[in-house]
Design an enzyme around this catalytic site. Structure first.
Site, PDB file in Angstrom:
ATOM      1  N   ASP A   2     -33.970 -17.449  39.149  1.00 51.10           N
ATOM      2  CA  ASP A   2     -33.321 -16.222  39.346  1.00 51.10           C
ATOM      3  C   ASP A   2     -31.906 -16.424  39.277  1.00 51.10           C
ATOM      4  OD1 ASP A   2     -33.241 -16.813  41.863  1.00 51.10           O
ATOM      5  OD2 ASP A   2     -33.958 -14.817  42.445  1.00 51.10           O
ATOM      6  N   HIS A   3     -31.300 -17.455  39.746  1.00 52.17           N
ATOM      7  CA  HIS A   3     -29.995 -17.632  39.837  1.00 52.17           C
ATOM      8  C   HIS A   3     -29.596 -18.905  40.411  1.00 52.17           C
ATOM      9  CE1 HIS A   3     -30.418 -16.103  43.844  1.00 52.17           C
ATOM     10  NE2 HIS A   3     -30.684 -15.078  43.360  1.00 52.17           N
ATOM     11  N   ASP A  55     -37.143 -19.031  43.035  1.00 50.49           N
ATOM     12  CA  ASP A  55     -36.094 -18.200  43.525  1.00 50.49           C
ATOM     13  C   ASP A  55     -34.928 -19.128  44.346  1.00 50.49           C
ATOM     14  OD1 ASP A  55     -34.967 -15.929  44.867  1.00 50.49           O
ATOM     15  OD2 ASP A  55     -36.572 -15.566  46.284  1.00 50.49           O
ATOM     16  N   HIS A  99     -39.015  -7.595  44.642  1.00 52.62           N
ATOM     17  CA  HIS A  99     -37.715  -7.193  45.047  1.00 52.62           C
ATOM     18  C   HIS A  99     -36.868  -6.262  44.226  1.00 52.62           C
ATOM     19  CE1 HIS A  99     -34.009  -9.241  47.477  1.00 52.62           C
ATOM     20  NE2 HIS A  99     -34.329  -7.936  47.753  1.00 52.62           N
ATOM     21  N   CYS A 157     -30.831 -11.691  43.520  1.00 52.44           N
ATOM     22  CA  CYS A 157     -32.224 -11.477  43.285  1.00 52.44           C
ATOM     23  C   CYS A 157     -32.209 -10.385  42.417  1.00 52.44           C
ATOM     24  CB  CYS A 157     -32.832 -11.444  44.389  1.00 52.44           C
ATOM     25  SG  CYS A 157     -33.106 -13.225  45.102  1.00 52.44           S
TER      26      CYS A 157
END
Ligand SMILES: *[C@@H]1O[C@H](CO)[C@@H](O)[C@H](O)[C@H]1NC(C)=O
Ligand SMILES: *[C@@H]1O[C@H](CO)[C@@H](O)[C@H](O)[C@H]1NC(C)=O
Ligand SMILES: *[C@@H]1O[C@H](CO)[C@@H](O)[C@H](O)[C@H]1NC(C)=O
Length: 511
Positions: free
Chosen positions: A278-279, A31, A129, A71
């Site tokens: 995720d990024h 994350d 999420h 997210c």
């Protein structure tokens, strides 16, 4: 007699024809971890860990793009193989809040549902999420057991949010954003971080031990290294990088333990493990946020620092150790890749493409130079930038982080500033800003647009074509309701159940 003989023959031939048995899949998602956060991606002081071992023993990717820089949309795209706008994960807030009424629509086939068609057992542990409740508190209508996950272990249905930080907020201030599930049940509010990683690891291990007889898909979605940062006592204060490095080391430890279990169960040669983030990292958190390495920008922006992520694939005996793939790839490729490996299916209706040939080392760069000639980078429903061949064109770009003033006082975050979140606060570029990413991965030196007329026109026509494929669907973000606020042990909204205590039944299958 001949008939029986033929039958016997057939029973031998069928398994041979089927060849290698369907591999297991372990998808590990970090994350907010940046492109430059690991030693194997060039971080100078981050300690070596199990994530670096995955790269050394498997394949590392240098141009892997997240489908979005936040997210919820990125995770929706990961699990559906399609741009998040197609499932309606767009809206002014850009992510689900804890009191959002929306969620990933049930009409969307998830990777877990698709793999169940091939008789995979599916499990999720960690961060979700993608929506929680729909009508009332604790209806759990959007939780993963409604999206094809047979087993749901320790679950951060929302996030390990910055308001979970016990050094900054009192317990009663933490309850709103900070709650933990086991399966569909709330078991902790607020969350105690000390054993969170171990809970996630234990559940991941239990899932593998219980279901390894059939092919399985485990989605292990780590809370690290989202703010609030945390590290349990074995890791706290040990990294040269401080708490951020401690947090990375704790995550790596858990991944190492999981890999060890796969080896002990002799599942390593039949399990494909993919690790990715995720990024990009939240740059505004200064040294409490991650590193995008040489890339510009971070989380929530469509600069490459927000989108390019560390990613690697591990599959002993199939993937060549220490290999590096430098082509442009996307997290949306995981869905078609897993389906292809599970059952030989070729999926064409998705935005991702199968990487089977890349992983097995049979991809022919000469014949097929790019898995993705073009990738569209969105902020909510707005196309901000396009990666096309070696180039990237920005129609809009976010403001860059402000290094001045109290924002980064002593390297500490002033607050969880979210400068990039608001898409309508971006700069408009006409003509677009153009970078040659092969020569200028840091997006520092824009090309002269008057010399790039063909590229500008070709890209505009591809954007036009892409837009025509977008079928409008309802936005899932932005509808909030205090009635769906998760609340453990109402009306207290506070609890801390240990496993099997207080009559909470922790079943293996949360169907
Ligand atoms: C984004 O910024 C615009 C312009 O300042 C403002 O009108 C809008 O309310 C902001 N949107 C959100 C979701 O904060
Ligand atoms: C899944 O299992 C069922 C029941 O054992 C079987 O009939 C079916 O052929 C299997 N499907 C695949 C794709 O292997
Ligand atoms: C994780 O499993 C180990 C070994 O079974 C156990 O000792 C430990 O208490 C578990 N941790 C948590 C947080 O449940």
């Amino acid at each position: 007699m001949a008939f029986i003989k033929n039958l016997l023959l057939l029973s031998v031939i069928i398994p041979i024809c089927l060849g290698k048995k369907s591999p297991n899949f372990v998808l590990i998602l970090a994350d907010d971890v940046g492109y430059g956060d690991f030693q194997c991606y060039g971080h100078a002081t981050q300690e070596r860990g199990a994530v670096d071992d995955l790269a050394a023993e498997g394949m590392r990717f240098t141009q892997w793009y997240a489908p979005d820089s936040l997210c919820s949309p990125s995770r929706a795209a990961l699990l559906t193989g399609r741009y998040p706008i197609r499932s309606g994960i767009v809206g002014p807030n850009r992510v689900f809040w804890q009191n959002s009424r929306g969620g990933l629509p049930k009409s969307e086939e998830t990777l877990a549902e698709a793999l169940k068609r091939y008789n995979y057992t599916t499990g999720i542990v960690g961060k979700w999420h993608l929506g929680i409740n729909e009508f009332v508190a604790n209806d759990g209508n959007h939780l993963p057991h409604h999206h094809g996950f047979d087993y749901v272990g320790t679950l951060l249905s929302f996030s390990y949010h910055f308001r979970c930080d016990p050094t900054k907020f009192k317990a009663e201030e933490r309850t709103e954003k900070c709650f933990l599930n086991k399966g569909s049940k709330l078991v902790q509010q607020p969350i105690t971080s000390e054993d969170l990683t171990e809970k996630i690891l234990n559940d991941s291990k239990s899932f593998i031990k219980l279901y390894s007889k059939k092919p399985f898909f485990l989605y292990m979605s780590m809370p690290q290294a989202h703010s609030a940062l945390f590290a349990s006592k074995n890791f706290r204060g040990n990294s040269k990088r401080g708490i951020y490095g401690d947090s990375i080391n704790e995550m790596s430890w858990a991944i190492g333990k999981l890999i060890k279990l796969l080896r002990e169960l002799h599942l390593d040669e039949n399990t494909l493990v993919i690790f990715l983030s995720d990024h990009g990292p939240q740059a505004e958190l200064c040294h409490h946020g991650g590193s995008a390495g040489p890339l510009r920008g971070g989380k929530a922006s469509t600069w490459d620092g927000g989108l390019k992520v560390p990613a690697m694939a591990w599959w002993p005996g199939t993937i060549k150790p220490g290999s590096v793939y430098r082509g442009v790839l996307s997290s949306m490729d995981i869905f078609p890749t897993f389906l292809n490996l599970a059952g030989g299916e070729t999926v064409t209706k998705l935005d991702g493409t199968s990487l089977t040939d890349v992983l097995t080392g049979t991809h022919d760069d000469a014949k097929d130079p790019a898995k993705h000639d073009v990738l569209f980078h969105y902020c909510s429903d707005q196309i901000m930038a396009v990666r096309i061949g070696p180039y990237k064109l920005h129609y809009y770009s976010q403001y860059q982080r402000d290094y001045e003033g109290d924002l980064c006082n002593n390297g500490n975050p002033y607050d969880d500033k979210l400068l990039y979140f608001n898409c309508s606060l971006s700069h408009y570029h006409d003509p677009p800003l153009i970078f040659d990413i092969n020569r200028d991965p840091g997006e520092q030196f824009p090309l002269d647009p008057s010399k790039q007329q063909d590229l500008v026109e070709r890209t505009a026509s591809l954007v036009q074509k892409h837009r025509q494929t977008i079928i409008p669907v309802p936005s899932q973000l932005g509808s909030h309701d205090s009635n769906v606020q998760p609340c453990c042990n109402p009306p207290l909204c506070a609890c801390n159940y240990q496993a099997d205590e207080d009559g909470i039944e922790l079943s293996k299958d949360e169907l």
